[in-house]
Design an enzyme around this catalytic site. Structure first.
Site, PDB file in Angstrom:
ATOM      1  CD  GLU A 303      -3.019  -1.076   2.394  1.00 11.31           C
ATOM      2  OE1 GLU A 303      -2.947  -0.828   3.455  1.00 11.31           O
ATOM      3  OE2 GLU A 303      -4.166  -1.807   1.851  1.00 11.31           O
ATOM      4  CG  ASP A 382      -7.687  -5.677   4.608  1.00 15.28           C
ATOM      5  OD1 ASP A 382      -7.247  -5.937   5.776  1.00 15.28           O
ATOM      6  OD2 ASP A 382      -7.827  -4.513   4.186  1.00 15.28           O
ATOM      7  CD  GLU A 410      -9.920  -1.701   7.919  1.00 16.21           C
ATOM      8  OE1 GLU A 410      -9.103  -2.487   8.634  1.00 16.21           O
ATOM      9  OE2 GLU A 410      -9.561  -1.340   6.822  1.00 16.21           O
TER      10      GLU A 410
HETATM   11  O1  GCW Z   1      -7.005  -2.869   5.659  1.00 19.27           O
HETATM   12  C1  GCW Z   1      -6.271  -2.221   5.417  1.00 19.27           C
HETATM   13  C2  GCW Z   1      -6.493  -0.785   6.185  1.00 19.27           C
HETATM   14  C3  GCW Z   1      -5.552   0.175   6.045  1.00 19.27           C
HETATM   15  C4  GCW Z   1      -4.531  -0.660   6.803  1.00 19.27           C
HETATM   16  C5  GCW Z   1      -3.993  -1.953   6.268  1.00 19.27           C
HETATM   17  C6  GCW Z   1      -2.971  -2.674   6.702  1.00 19.27           C
HETATM   18  C7  GCW Z   1      -2.862   0.380   8.566  1.00 19.27           C
HETATM   19  O2  GCW Z   1      -7.653  -0.348   5.349  1.00 19.27           O
HETATM   20  O3  GCW Z   1      -5.868   1.348   6.805  1.00 19.27           O
HETATM   21  O4  GCW Z   1      -3.259   0.295   7.156  1.00 19.27           O
HETATM   22  O5  GCW Z   1      -5.242  -2.641   6.008  1.00 19.27           O
HETATM   23  O6  GCW Z   1      -3.148  -3.506   7.732  1.00 19.27           O
HETATM   24  O7  GCW Z   1      -1.694  -2.441   6.819  1.00 19.27           O
END
Ligand code: GCW
Length: 842
Positions: A303, A382, A410
């Protein structure tokens, strides 16, 4: 009589004193008079030989707990007294105090035993630990036992943690914000610094220790290189001091580009000798200030984060350069397995984000140093409400691993929705990946029990904040508690964990315990039903806040949370035969099961296969009818929560009662937003109607756009499925009103107003019927959007309204700032309609 009432009032008040939730499960409320006598023989003295800050915390905790539970203040003695005593002691000191006690041969970190015995005519209650943490955990176990009314006269219990790593991660930023945090700002940082008052940090460490958590990474994995600067290290050292008394090792997240970002080098190539030297010197500097630092967490090449790929190096190269610097200090390097390309071509049907973790790491098995742990999210995508277990757990035979779970919700309702996740974690932890001969459940794999790794275990992203009750919702604390308890003992059932938590948090009233345990256990299945059917994943706003519905946001972009729904069908084809080939990452028996349409379990069907909407599930339903039914079922289940909670009024202190009620009422409304958005979108896209004629058929609904508007204007809503009919009305001027005439039969009705509560203003609404003001409210909830959409759509329900034909129903609204007091629709149904939950008057 009056005296009696006064006494009653006093006792009720003391029992139900207002609580903020700050004490969480460590409330230690006074035991009732029937239970108290069981502890009458508890020694009056506590003795803890030696000097240890951690054991000192244990002693203080014992004194505090006993004082609150039993109303007695233990006397602290510096030598073993000639009377009954509670002794807090490490195994190695034990022979000097009580000879002849058998010391457990297995002495893993944190293990302990509790034993009642008699020596020289005195009764001793021994709390003995393999180390100082063990003493602390034993003390918490003793207090828990008393709080749960357990027997202590013949105490003889021993326990040891299942795995060495039992950590939380906090995604807190130096400016005080928290990534994916839903309970206020950071308890550690503000304005670029560690906060001055570390009371919250200390109290958090105590909560963590009470359930056996022994490490906490305080900063966001999207790391700020400033953390490692020489100016900042002393601040971190001060923060570490808040954790130390509770045996929780603090850790930080680091940025892989640091040698360049803050080190003055022109490279961060992990094989460059200057970079190697830089990490070593930097780590030495950090450990000089914080000798017991737990280590670092590293998110690299993910990311947008810097990583070894810049120099064509491997993840092992990256992990080891830092791991080697940490090694002499006993530090661990957690290297996140969450590595994937977020610029994937969505048009290529062979691309698959789910494959990324395995693709990136399985070849590197055995290449990581022994103080490196690959930290892997439970599923290959995720933190979705349902995913298969990540196949990577089964592929790393010669590498330390830890599983990453999320306490912060989340993708599961962000603590505004009740969603107790321990049942999901249990499914994951118990899941057998067939990684070797014999059983290989995930819990055994991650704790290093299958392939005998030196370390490994359990991590949860927790993200507590400054809200008094830590997670913003008292009921969400069951997730933090259960995470700790399961990390200690993953064989504990989710029911036992939540039952224990409920009794410690809300007391022993059987009706309270049964109601809360029942709702908690139903909440994850309900959430799955109204948001994430058949393993589909990704129906929320993937590009944004991950909260309300946003079906198309997953598609046509590189993030890879695709569900591939179109007019013909839905699901990601991950088979070897025709799809991305992901299923081949599993061992043969599982790969076979997932590959086969006939054998794939319904709840993972759309994760593994693309099928037409008419495909028939094992349940006998078609996919499309399952979508409709599960959403109606899930939302209906959520409707029952507020009413079940209302039955507890007077049995729970009013402050927590009201706070939780507000959340459950909100959830009941938002579950319907989810239900309607998903059902409407799939009905339109598939063209197949609901066999039970509920979808798109709302005879009790009066759309805003069909009312008489005074000042309001009609506006389209994006995405369209998040408003009834795709439209709402908004007020572009200082005030507006909207009205319509009631044409139904005379009677008692429940009026629900569906409106949008944006975060960019606090609009106000006044509802009147037949000229009489019925209700007024403010749109002041803290929802994660400044637009009218599925994140902000909110329901206000007013029960027991008497209506006669011809009554005018009117809403007067005053917008505020950029919030235009949008309204979607009004829904009017007889007060206690059949098939609906009776919503009692408040
Ligand atoms: O799920 C995603 C989230 C990000 C997060 C990333 C991760 C901290 O949207 O906000 O970053 O995973 O776990 O690195």
């Amino acid at each position: 009589m009056r005296a009696f009432l006064v006494i009653l009032a006093l006792t009720t008040c003391s029992f139900l004193r207002a609580e903020t939730g700050y004490d969480a499960w460590l409330r230690y409320p006074p035991l009732d008079s029937a239970t108290m006598p069981s502890y009458s023989r508890l020694p009056a003295v506590v003795f803890a030989p030696g000097k240890s800050t951690v054991i000192d915390s244990a002693k203080q905790e014992l004194v505090r707990g006993v004082r609150r539970l039993l109303g007695r203040t233990l006397r602290e003695e510096s030598g073993l007294p000639e009377e009954d005593a509670i002794v807090l002691i490490t195994y190695d000191a034990l022979p000097g105090v009580a000879v002849g006690i058998e010391i457990p041969s297995q002495q893993v970190e944190g293990s302990y035993f509790l034993k009642a015995l008699t020596r020289r005519g005195h009764r001793l209650l021994i709390v003995a630990g393999a180390d100082e943490r063990g003493v602390l955990y034993g003390t918490f176990a003793l207090l828990r036992r008393i709080a749960l009314h357990g027997e202590i006269e013949n105490l003889d219990e021993k326990d040891a943690p299942y795995a060495p790593v039992r950590w939380t991660n906090e995604w807190e930023n130096l400016d005080g914000s928290i990534e994916r945090g839903y309970a206020g700002r950071s308890i550690f940082f503000d304005n670029g610094h560690v906060v001055g008052d570390l009371t919250r940090a200390r109290d958090y460490a105590r909560l963590l220790a009470s359930v056996g958590i022994n490490g906490c990474t305080v900063s966001n994995v999207n790391a700020n290189p400033h953390m490692l600067t020489s100016e900042f290290i002393p601040e971190l050292a001060r923060l570490a001091g808040a954790f130390r008394p509770w045996g929780v090792r603090m850790a930080i997240s680091i940025d892989f580009g640091s040698p360049k970002e803050i080190g003055g080098l022109d490279t961060f190539d992990p094989l460059d000798p200057r970079v190697i030297a830089w990490w070593k010197q930097k780590v030495d500097e950090v450990y000089a200030a914080i000798p017991d630092l737990g280590g670092f967490v590293l998110k690299a090449d993910s990311e947008g984060r810097a990583g070894p790929s810049t120099y064509g190096r491997t993840h092992a190269d990256a992990a080891n350069v830092i791991g080697r610097a940490l090694k002499p200090h006993g530090g661990l390097l957690f290297y996140r397995g969450f590595v994937y390309n977020h610029h994937m071509d969505w048009r290529n049907l062979k691309n698959d984000r789910a494959s990324a973790a395995w693709d990136n790491f399985h070849d590197l098995d055995g290449k990581f140093d022994d103080n490196v742990i690959v930290q892997i999210k439970y599923g290959p995508i995720d933190f979705q409400v349902r995913e298969p277990v990540s196949p990577l757990f089964g592929a790393l035979h010669a590498t330390n691993v830890a599983i990453e779970l999320q306490v912060t919700q989340e993708y599961t309702g962000q603590q505004r929705h009740l969603c107790y996740l321990a049942p999901m974690w249990k499914e994951v932890l118990d899941f057998d990946l067939h990684a070797d001969d014999g059983p290989t459940p995930v819990k055994a794999l991650v704790s290093g029990r299958v392939f005998y790794h030196p370390t490994g275990g359990f991590v949860a992203v927790s993200n507590v904040g400054l809200d008094a009750n830590w997670l913003g919702n008292d009921l969400a604390m069951a997730n933090l508690y259960s995470f700790g308890r399961l990390a200690w003992n993953p064989d504990l059932s989710a029911r036992d964990a939540v039952q224990e938590w409920t009794r410690l948090t809300f007391g022993d009233d059987v009706r309270v315990v049964d109601a809360i345990v029942g709702m908690q256990l139903e909440s994850w299945p309900a959430y799955e039903d109204y948001t994430g059917f058949l393993g589909v994943g990704g129906l929320t706003d993937i590009l944004g806040v991950h909260y309300g519905p946003g079906i198309e946001s997953s598609e046509r972009n590189g993030w890879g949370q695709w569900h591939r729904a179109d007019e013909h069908g839905i699901g990601m084809d991950r088979t070897v035969a025709t799809g991305t080939g992901f299923v081949a990452q599993y061992s043969p028996p599982l790969a076979h099961e997932y590959e086969s349409l006939a054998e794939c379990p319904d709840n993972l069907l759309l994760f593994m296969h693309h099928v037409p909407y008419t495909y028939q599930l094992h349940s006998g339903k078609t996919v499309i009818q399952h979508i409709y039914d599960s959403h109606y079922d899930g939302a209906a289940r959520a409707q029952t929560f507020p009413e079940r909670w209302r039955q507890l009024r007077g049995r729970i202190d009013e402050q927590r009662y009201q706070a939780v009620l507000a959340r459950l009422e909100y959830q009941a409304g938002h579950a319907m937003v989810w239900r309607d958005a998903i059902c409407d979108w799939f009905a339109k896209t598939s063209g197949i109607p609901d066999a039970r004629e509920r979808v798109g058929n709302h005879p009790d609904r009066i759309e805003g756009e069909s009312m008489t508007l005074d000042g309001y204007t009609v506006e389209p809503i994006t995405p369209w499925e998040t408003a009834s009919g795709g439209k709402a009305i908004g007020c572009p001027q200082p005030s507006c009103s909207v009205s319509f005439q009631w044409k139904g039969k005379p009677g008692w009705y429940r009026i629900a107003v569906q409106y949008f509560d944006e975060r960019d203003g606090v609009s106000s609404y006044r509802l009147s019927a037949a000229g009489q003001l019925i209700d007024e409210w403010l749109a002041n909830n803290d929802l994660p959007s400044d637009k009218p959409n599925g994140h902000t759509s909110t329901r206000r329900t007013i029960t027991g309204v008497a209506l006669r034909p011809g009554d005018g129903i009117r809403i007067d609204a005053t917008p505020d700032a950029k919030d235009r007091a949008d309204i979607d629709y009004v829904d009017i149904v007889p007060n206690l309609q059949q098939g609906e939950t009776a919503i009692l008057r408040r």
